[in-house]
Scaffold this active site. Structure first.
Site, mmCIF file in Angstrom:
data_model
loop_
_atom_site.group_PDB
_atom_site.id
_atom_site.type_symbol
_atom_site.label_atom_id
_atom_site.label_comp_id
_atom_site.label_asym_id
_atom_site.label_seq_id
_atom_site.Cartn_x
_atom_site.Cartn_y
_atom_site.Cartn_z
ATOM 1 C CD GLN A 134 17.824 7.509 -18.414
ATOM 2 O OE1 GLN A 134 18.718 8.322 -18.643
ATOM 3 N NE2 GLN A 134 17.970 6.209 -18.603
ATOM 4 N N GLY A 136 12.697 7.101 -13.378
ATOM 5 C CA GLY A 136 13.142 5.714 -13.384
ATOM 6 C C GLY A 136 14.652 5.606 -13.329
ATOM 7 C CB ALA A 165 1.775 0.768 4.559
ATOM 8 C CG ASP A 178 5.003 3.716 -2.862
ATOM 9 O OD1 ASP A 178 4.590 4.767 -3.381
ATOM 10 O OD2 ASP A 178 4.380 2.640 -2.915
ATOM 11 N N GLY A 181 0.861 -1.181 0.000
ATOM 12 C CA GLY A 181 0.000 0.000 0.000
ATOM 13 C C GLY A 181 0.893 1.226 0.000
ATOM 14 C CE LYS A 182 1.764 5.556 -4.825
ATOM 15 N NZ LYS A 182 2.964 4.866 -5.351
#
Length: 304
Positions: A216, A214, A41, A246, A38-39
């Site tokens: 980069q 990402g 948490a 996250d 979960g983002k």
């Protein structure tokens, strides 16, 4: 200064596959891993491991799974702010390619039923000068209300606009810091260039913008600066990208809550996320408190 992370928590089940299945196809997994995700948490744990004082506000179901979630999170966070709802605890299933890419499906009844203003002591607990970090898992109206009230109460507001759902550029106005990945920035603004997208977000009221790129690295742009700063990412062998964004967001905002400048915090967060993609799992892949402390020390030495 405390960091209030408001968001979702769920149980993640990850299936490792040679490749993602085609429509109608069944594939046998080479391994399976269960853990907490979960983002909300994820970011709360990453922030706590960076050394920040974190208050995590979220909702669990009224099932046995919720007890396991609370027990697991205890090692990093205080769990007395997790409320119980008469629902099933949220779950996510992650299909992970050997190459590191993934596809995710989630059940989010608890996240969609959670209203922290009405159902928790969030607004009675925060103080002027604290930071509020939110993501896109709660209902748009709930997220907007929390951010607006926090800003009026003297908190610094941070929104990781992911998942985007039905968010618009207008939802990000007056947010102190917006964190988005390159795809989200393009979807929000209609501009493929991360720099152009970040500039539009600033013009529409965001005070600072971070666009993650990402492998980069990331683009950091504060309203007071004429040009953005580009931070390169460390070269890492990619094993699992689940939750790397996250990890980055949590460490970044955790360090802001400890008084670190934005660019310095993003530099440490980039290196922490670089460690996470080289390991399997979500929270299980995140660097420990000791590892993040070492990254901070090395970063400080590099800048002396």
């Amino acid at each position: 200064m405390r960091l209030h992370v408001v968001g979702n928590v769920c149980v993640d089940t990850s299936f490792r596959l040679p490749r993602l299945p085609r429509p109608g196809e069944t594939l046998n997994a080479t391994s399976i891993v269960e853990g907490i995700g979960g983002k909300g948490a994820n970011q709360a744990v990453a922030a706590a491991r960076s050394g920040a004082a974190v208050c995590f506000w979220s909702a669990l179901g009224d099932d046995d799974m919720a007890d396991g979630v609370s027990e697991t999170l205890k090692s990093d966070l205080e769990v007395d702010r997790l409320i119980r709802l008469p629902l099933s605890t949220d779950r996510s299933t992650i299909l992970l390619e050997e190459a590191g890419e993934n596809a995710i499906v989630s059940a989010v009844a608890c996240a969609r039923a959670f209203d922290p203003i009405r159902q928790s002591a969030l607004t009675r607990t925060w103080s002027k000068g604290d930071i509020l970090l939110m993501q896109g898992n709660l209902f748009r109206e709930v997220t907007a209300s929390c951010l607006k009230l926090a800003g009026r109460s003297g908190l610094k507001t941070v929104l990781n606009a992911s998942p985007l759902s039905d968010m618009t550029v207008e939802d990000l106005a007056d947010v102190d810091l917006v964190i988005v990945n390159q795809g989200e920035a393009a979807a929000l603004t209609g501009m493929e260039s991360p720099r152009a997208a970040a500039n539009l977000l600033l013009e529409n009221g965001a005070r600072s913008v971070v666009v993650t790129l990402g492998s980069q690295g990331s683009l950091i742009w504060d309203q007071a600066d004429q040009t953005p700063v580009f931070l390169a990412a460390p070269k890492s062998a990619v094993v699992d990208t689940s939750g790397a964004g996250d990890c980055f967001a949590g460490v970044l905002v955790g360090l802001l809550a400890q008084g670190k400048p934005l660019t310095a915090a993003a530099n440490v967060a980039t290196k922490a996320a670089g460690i996470s993609v080289g390991r399997l799992g979500t929270l299980a892949s995140y660097p420990s408190r000791v590892e993040i402390s070492d990254i901070i020390k090395r970063s400080e030495l590099e800048n002396t």
